[in-house]
Design an enzyme around this catalytic site. Structure first.
Site, PDB file in Angstrom:
ATOM      1  CG  ASN A 178      -1.647   1.264   1.463  1.00  0.00           C
ATOM      2  OD1 ASN A 178      -1.731   2.109   0.564  1.00  0.00           O
ATOM      3  ND2 ASN A 178      -2.206   1.430   2.654  1.00  0.00           N
ATOM      4  CD  GLU A 219      -3.568  -2.527   7.360  1.00  0.00           C
ATOM      5  OE1 GLU A 219      -2.710  -3.039   6.664  1.00  0.00           O
ATOM      6  OE2 GLU A 219      -3.874  -1.314   7.282  1.00  0.00           O
ATOM      7  N   GLY A 254       2.836   2.206  10.806  1.00  0.00           N
ATOM      8  CA  GLY A 254       3.872   3.231  10.667  1.00  0.00           C
ATOM      9  C   GLY A 254       4.612   3.556  11.954  1.00  0.00           C
ATOM     10  CE  LYS A 301       0.061   3.317   4.766  1.00  0.00           C
ATOM     11  NZ  LYS A 301       0.148   3.412   6.210  1.00  0.00           N
ATOM     12  CG  HIS A 325      -5.619   2.154   5.368  1.00  0.00           C
ATOM     13  ND1 HIS A 325      -5.160   3.112   6.244  1.00  0.00           N
ATOM     14  CD2 HIS A 325      -4.621   1.236   5.242  1.00  0.00           C
ATOM     15  CE1 HIS A 325      -3.925   2.794   6.617  1.00  0.00           C
ATOM     16  NE2 HIS A 325      -3.581   1.654   6.021  1.00  0.00           N
ATOM     17  CD  GLU A 367      -2.567   5.662   6.807  1.00  0.00           C
ATOM     18  OE1 GLU A 367      -2.590   5.705   5.568  1.00  0.00           O
ATOM     19  OE2 GLU A 367      -1.642   5.141   7.456  1.00  0.00           O
ATOM     20  CB  SER A 421       5.252  -1.976  12.062  1.00  0.00           C
ATOM     21  OG  SER A 421       4.933  -0.616  12.304  1.00  0.00           O
TER      22      SER A 421
HETATM   23  P1  PGA Z   1       3.029   0.263   7.590  1.00  0.00           P
HETATM   24  O1  PGA Z   1       1.534   0.495   7.044  1.00  0.00           O
HETATM   25  O2  PGA Z   1       3.496  -1.046   6.992  1.00  0.00           O
HETATM   26  O3  PGA Z   1       3.795   1.444   7.084  1.00  0.00           O
HETATM   27  O4  PGA Z   1       2.936   0.175   9.070  1.00  0.00           O
HETATM   28  C1  PGA Z   1       0.636  -0.575   6.874  1.00  0.00           C
HETATM   29  C2  PGA Z   1      -0.640  -0.068   6.278  1.00  0.00           C
HETATM   30  O5  PGA Z   1      -1.087   1.026   6.628  1.00  0.00           O
HETATM   31  O6  PGA Z   1      -1.248  -0.755   5.420  1.00  0.00           O
END
Ligand code: PGA
Length: 252
Positions: A12, A169, A175, A14, A99, A101, A214
């Site tokens: 992903n 997640e 992140g 983003k 997601h 976010e 992560s």
């Molecule tokens: P990350 O994000 O691997 O940077 O922690 C995962 C995600 O948001 O899908």
């Protein structure tokens, strides 16, 4: 891992990536074609602006392409939005919905996420439905209840192993470099598997359940080989093909 379920590793991106990043997608495609991820299916979800160019780069190969969001309506007066049929037309076969976010920054509700997932299925896309608890919810002992509620509210009716992927997640792991313990992941994925059976019947036992948050080359083997963990959704570590492929190599 789940017996009889093909693992799936998706990146992903983003809001990252310009046309200069297409070389990373080409490198992922070469690795997918060469079987560097063993049996696992690989996919990359770049920003919408790169989809059509990426589709051109991966045509005829084994790398799959996904988008990061879609509007519930197929077309109309929704300035700035992109519909599921448009994503399909641009070359995507997957779309991420719900997601954290988007749930947080765009105030997306379970009902909206479900409407987006339904739109994805209608357009012939596979929906990657994301769920996960916050740190406070986990500390209060509510993680499984929260994820159960999100799934009951977000999963599209009539879904199955070919049209829906679930990605667990934990919000606090995205992140941050933090990950849940293998015991916590196993417990959550087991609960999700049981719920998928209740919602989708026998097909629920074959749906792919990804872990996201992560995932790095250093921790992927511990996480991706757990019961009912059928792959990963990778954010930061998917921007460079080398790092992404080092994670996918967990399935070699
Ligand atoms: P990350 O994000 O691997 O940077 O922690 C995962 C995600 O948001 O899908």
């Amino acid at each position: 891992m789940t017996p009889g379920v093909r693992p799936f590793v998706a990146g992903n991106w983003k809001m990252n990536g310009l046309s200069a990043s297409l070389g990373e997608i080409e490198a992922m495609r070469r690795a997918a074609d060469a079987g560097e991820a063993g049996e696992a299916e690989l996919a990359v979800c770049p920003p919408a602006t790169l989809l059509a160019q990426a589709a051109w780069k991966i045509r005829g190969g084994k790398l799959s392409l996904g988008a990061q969001d879609c509007h519930p309506e197929p077309s109309g007066a929704f300035t700035g939005d992109i519909s599921a049929p448009m994503l399909k037309d641009a070359g995507a076969t997957y779309v991420i919905v719900g997601h954290s976010e988007r749930r947080t920054l765009h105030h997306e509700t379970d009902a909206l996420v479900r409407a987006k997932a339904e739109a994805a299925l209608k357009a012939g896309l596979t929906a990657i439905v994301c769920v996960g608890e916050t740190k406070e919810e986990r500390q209060a002992g509510d993680a499984i209840a929260v994820v159960t509620r999100q799934l009951k509210g977000s999963l599209p009716p009539g879904g199955g192993p070919d049209s829906v992927v679930v990605s667990y997640e934990p919000v606090w792991a995205i992140g941050t470099g933090l990950t849940p313990t293998p015991k916590d992941v196993t417990e959550m994925h087991g609960a999700i598997r049981t719920l998928l059976g209740e919602i989708y019947g026998p097909g629920g036992s074959k749906l792919r359940i990804l872990y996201g948050g992560s995932v790095k080359p250093g921790n992927c083997r511990d996480l991706l080989t757990l019961d009912n963990v059928d792959g990963a959704l990778i954010g930061g570590a998917s921007l460079k093909a080398a790092e992404f492929l080092a994670i996918a190599a967990a399935y070699r």
